[in-house]
Design a protein around this motif. Structure first.
Motif, PDB file in Angstrom:
ATOM      1  N   THR A 386       0.844  -1.201   0.000  1.00  0.00           N
ATOM      2  CA  THR A 386       0.000   0.000   0.000  1.00  0.00           C
ATOM      3  C   THR A 386       0.881   1.253   0.000  1.00  0.00           C
ATOM      4  O   THR A 386       2.034   1.209   0.422  1.00  0.00           O
ATOM      5  N   ALA A 387       0.299   2.348  -0.452  1.00  0.00           N
ATOM      6  CA  ALA A 387       1.021   3.624  -0.460  1.00  0.00           C
ATOM      7  C   ALA A 387       0.864   4.307   0.893  1.00  0.00           C
ATOM      8  O   ALA A 387       0.396   5.437   0.994  1.00  0.00           O
TER       9      ALA A 387
ATOM     10  N   VAL B 134      -2.095 -13.602  -0.062  1.00  0.00           N
ATOM     11  CA  VAL B 134      -3.260 -13.602   0.824  1.00  0.00           C
ATOM     12  C   VAL B 134      -3.157 -12.395   1.746  1.00  0.00           C
ATOM     13  O   VAL B 134      -2.082 -12.107   2.286  1.00  0.00           O
ATOM     14  N   GLY B 135      -4.263 -11.684   1.892  1.00  0.00           N
ATOM     15  CA  GLY B 135      -4.303 -10.545   2.799  1.00  0.00           C
ATOM     16  C   GLY B 135      -5.141 -10.851   4.022  1.00  0.00           C
ATOM     17  O   GLY B 135      -5.757 -11.919   4.113  1.00  0.00           O
ATOM     18  N   LEU B 139      -7.600  -7.284   0.295  1.00  0.00           N
ATOM     19  CA  LEU B 139      -6.469  -7.535  -0.606  1.00  0.00           C
ATOM     20  C   LEU B 139      -6.724  -6.746  -1.890  1.00  0.00           C
ATOM     21  O   LEU B 139      -7.589  -7.109  -2.685  1.00  0.00           O
ATOM     22  N   PRO B 140      -5.958  -5.651  -2.097  1.00  0.00           N
ATOM     23  CA  PRO B 140      -6.203  -4.804  -3.279  1.00  0.00           C
ATOM     24  C   PRO B 140      -6.046  -5.597  -4.580  1.00  0.00           C
ATOM     25  O   PRO B 140      -5.324  -6.591  -4.630  1.00  0.00           O
ATOM     26  N   VAL B 141      -6.715  -5.117  -5.627  1.00  0.00           N
ATOM     27  CA  VAL B 141      -6.739  -5.845  -6.899  1.00  0.00           C
ATOM     28  C   VAL B 141      -5.369  -5.836  -7.578  1.00  0.00           C
ATOM     29  O   VAL B 141      -5.112  -6.651  -8.454  1.00  0.00           O
ATOM     30  N   GLY B 324      -7.653 -14.051  -0.978  1.00  0.00           N
ATOM     31  CA  GLY B 324      -6.426 -14.393  -1.684  1.00  0.00           C
ATOM     32  C   GLY B 324      -6.617 -14.426  -3.181  1.00  0.00           C
ATOM     33  O   GLY B 324      -7.739 -14.396  -3.701  1.00  0.00           O
ATOM     34  N   VAL B 325      -5.491 -14.449  -3.875  1.00  0.00           N
ATOM     35  CA  VAL B 325      -5.502 -14.638  -5.321  1.00  0.00           C
ATOM     36  C   VAL B 325      -4.269 -15.466  -5.664  1.00  0.00           C
ATOM     37  O   VAL B 325      -3.191 -15.257  -5.105  1.00  0.00           O
ATOM     38  N   GLY B 326      -4.468 -16.446  -6.549  1.00  0.00           N
ATOM     39  CA  GLY B 326      -3.348 -17.331  -6.852  1.00  0.00           C
ATOM     40  C   GLY B 326      -3.473 -17.957  -8.215  1.00  0.00           C
ATOM     41  O   GLY B 326      -4.498 -17.831  -8.899  1.00  0.00           O
ATOM     42  N   ILE B 327      -2.400 -18.620  -8.604  1.00  0.00           N
ATOM     43  CA  ILE B 327      -2.373 -19.304  -9.894  1.00  0.00           C
ATOM     44  C   ILE B 327      -1.459 -20.513  -9.749  1.00  0.00           C
ATOM     45  O   ILE B 327      -0.462 -20.466  -9.034  1.00  0.00           O
TER      46      ILE B 327
END
Lengths: 453, 453
Positions: A386-387, B134-135, B139-141, B324-327
């Motif tokens: 984050t900023a 993972v936040g 969790l920002p995009v 979270g976001v993952g691949i």
């Protein structure tokens, strides 16, 4: 995802800063094994159950697999998880014999599973690192020396571990000695088992066991006398000879054992030493010559953490036999107790050497470009999530142990870059296309923490 | 060891010269993930069965464990082998939340197991390489952009693979679009499933499925119209707008999807490209925004070999949620077919760059010293197994693909060393304390073999 999480006893898992230590060990092992020309392979986690069960002693510890959809039928898949890497390797050699070149040197670093009761240093899932050399029909004894040397070379490279003693023996020495004393097949086997128990039981109790089996008291004690011999060089030969027993197999074993101990001498140093220890017998029954055990200094209670030996008949397709010699390091057995006590930990939780700060979300793309420049020169880094205020971004780096924070300053249209070593507080101008941290800061380092006893 | 060896279908194993290729891929993945600040972890192979079964779709594929000694009692250990790395990771995050720093970036390269019927590119045991961020709470995009960029960066570094297309979509785009068309909860879910089927079934058949569920034919076709849009940049936004559907969720999804596609643009090159492909829906139900699939060029029949997306609610302890976001890259799915066809292979079967010849067994110790000098400078080597004629030792090296053979000549008390490049036949004097091969010969190289179609 369930809201209730219960840890599973016997299945150790590591935090990121602990995993760094384990990964370091695995990397050091692998690079040493490769330097010695050992090829890396992996075998599948499962073996047909009947293959696993031919090793009676460990059969009770095998995890059997069943497909969920076959659960109602009660039908097993006929597969079990491997409990070591030697049995799968022997199967792999026979299965692929036509495609392999012999002698075949391989290393294998994988998880194994045992359904035994978990205790300190004993797990249900753990990592082993094995090296073996397998020949076709024959395998000269210099390969026994080789596997010992390679494992010693690997162990001495792991500088943050407390040091090791490799204990070598040879089954032929024990068996030849027992034969020379006039023991028959059955009592020879019994005497071998008796010697193996000396580590856990007092000598009188072990001798009593032999007497119970029909040996007279004097003979029982003569059997066990050889097990007292332990020398850091080949002087054990003289001491065995002084026991006054003669047998061709004993002669053969003494020559082989002396070759291993002498062959390892040049590797002995501050953190590793080698002894001929004649009480080492190894419980498993497939060893036919050299046997190895290893104790970690100050952690002798863990038992042997690196064991193996010569097996002349483990791998065979009925026509051809593939004699082998190998040694297996219990990576989890060595590391997990040290990690759990906090003796070893990495100096950061992330690979990042640099946190690239973000001034505002609009300029995130510019921070990404700085990060890309650093990565192009092999500098691991991450861009701030984050900023936030710079002070907060510095604390973000501190919590993770990231040593450097990168800032971009925009001074009336002129952009300057600065990098701050947050350990010293030092900050100076830097060019994202040329700056690199000192080599020691590129990767996480393993720290040794002395614990109060 | 049994004399009968039967290979197990669905459990691929590699020969040493194939394993080099897999190890190279794993090394490239790991080093890229680390350059981007992702911490490596491993989770245990097993999870409590009830955790695995909350994911209904895959439950039938789970391997259940039973300890052999409990077999008679019919009692399961209550454990199953994990079938992916996302469910174990979500559990790990919740279990260790107090000890982790968020956002938490991790990579994980491990085996997973599925009891499904084996077929080309589908295995019962296979290796996956996952990255996730993972936040805590939010969790920002920009992390959706990040995981796509990191995986693209990794894929483009694996130069010996045939190239990849990353297909991105966003569930919010599809759901917002269906909502905007007036669909209710049930028909929205149905339409999502319908879009997911367009890869396998003709559009008419999929439309018929929607009509059967009560949609009129025109609406059914309008639902599927969005799935035809596929653009290499953010021009998809205009094309969706042209369909004349309005919904706040659609707006949100379009912004997010455009951010991912635009954010990946700088990584597009000869071997990787990115498209916004609006027919990508992903079957699994936990995705809530961005979704990824990836096709390998020339191997589209394998299906998606690298998939993932945003999951806002997978990991939660009831009070706190960890979006979270993952691949996840299917390492075995990509490699095993190429290796089995012989498209990829290493140029040698052993790590050794040099075979140190042995003149006679008496001088083996001197050959060992030469090998030790080479290894001290990082040159992998092995000492010849027997003191055979030199021609035979050269053939030994040739069969394994070892490029250099080292000879010692004793000329009336003067020892000279020579090294022979057995590819060119060139031979010259060399000093064991200084000689090193060209960097390209230090490690095995991966060769691409074009197969006749």
């Amino acid at each position: 995802m369930s809201t209730k999480i219960t840890p599973l006893s016997g299945f150790p898992e590591l935090l990121p800063e602990q995993r760094v230590v384990e990964q370091d060990v695995v990397d050091l092992l692998r690079s040493t094994f490769e330097l010695h020309g050992f090829a890396g392979i992996e075998t599948r986690a499962v073996e047909p159950l009947e293959q696993l069960l031919t090793k009676g002693e460990t059969s009770k510890e095998v995890y059997v697999l069943r497909r969920l959809q076959e659960q109602e039928s009660g039908k097993d898949a006929g597969l079990g998880l491997h409990f070591d890497l030697t049995v799968p390797f022997a199967r792999y050699v026979v299965e692929n014999a036509g495609k392999l070149d012999f002698p075949f040197r391989r290393f294998q670093i994988q998880k194994v599973w045992r359904g035994e009761r978990p205790q300190d240093g004993r797990y249900r899932e753990f990592t082993q690192a094995d090296i073996d050399v397998v020949g076709r029909d024959v395998l000269p004894v210099h390969h026994d020396v080789e596997v010992a040397r390679v494992m010693l070379d690997a162990l001495r490279r792991i500088e943050f571990l407390p040091g090791f003693r490799l204990q070598v023996n040879n089954r032929k020495v024990l068996e030849g000695y027992f034969r020379g004393l006039g023991l028959d097949d059955a009592t020879t086997t019994l005497a071998m088992t008796a010697v193996d128990r000396l580590d856990k039981q007092p000598v009188e109790a072990v001798a009593a066991m032999l007497v119970e089996a029909g040996l007279d008291t004097e003979l029982a004690h003569r059997c066990l006398a050889i097990a007292e011999i332990c020398t850091p060089d080949s002087s054990f030969v003289e001491r065995v000879r002084a026991l006054g027993v003669e047998h061709p197999l004993l002669d053969e074993g003494l020559v082989e054992l002396a070759a291993v101990v002498d062959g390892c001498a040049s590797l002995v140093g501050p953190t590793v030493d080698v002894v001929a220890d004649l009480k080492i017998a190894r419980g498993l029954d497939y060893y036919t010559g050299t046997v190895f055990e290893t104790r970690m200094r100050g952690h002798e209670a863990l038992g042997s953490i690196c064991s193996g030996g010569r097996y002349d008949a483990l791998a065979t397709d009925g026509r051809t036999t593939y004699p082998g010699v190998g040694i297996s390091l219990g990576v989890s057995r060595v590391l997990v107790p040290l990690l759990n006590r906090g003796d070893l930990v990495a100096d950061r939780k992330v690979p990042s050497a640099v946190l690239v700060a973000v001034t505002d979300e609009e300029s995130r793309g510019r921070s990404d470009l700085v990060a890309a420049s650093l990565r192009a020169r092999g500098v691991p880094c991450e861009v701030a999530a984050t900023a936030a205020k710079f002070g907060k971004q510095i604390r973000y780096a501190e919590r993770r142990g990231i040593p450097y924070v990168w800032f971009e300053h925009d001074d009336e249209g002129t952009t300057t870059h600065q990098v701050k070593d947050i350990r010293s507080g030092e900050q100076h101008d830097a060019d994202p296309d040329t700056w690199t941290p000192p080599a020691a800061d590129l990767r996480p380092q393993v720290l040794i923490k002395e614990q109060p006893q």
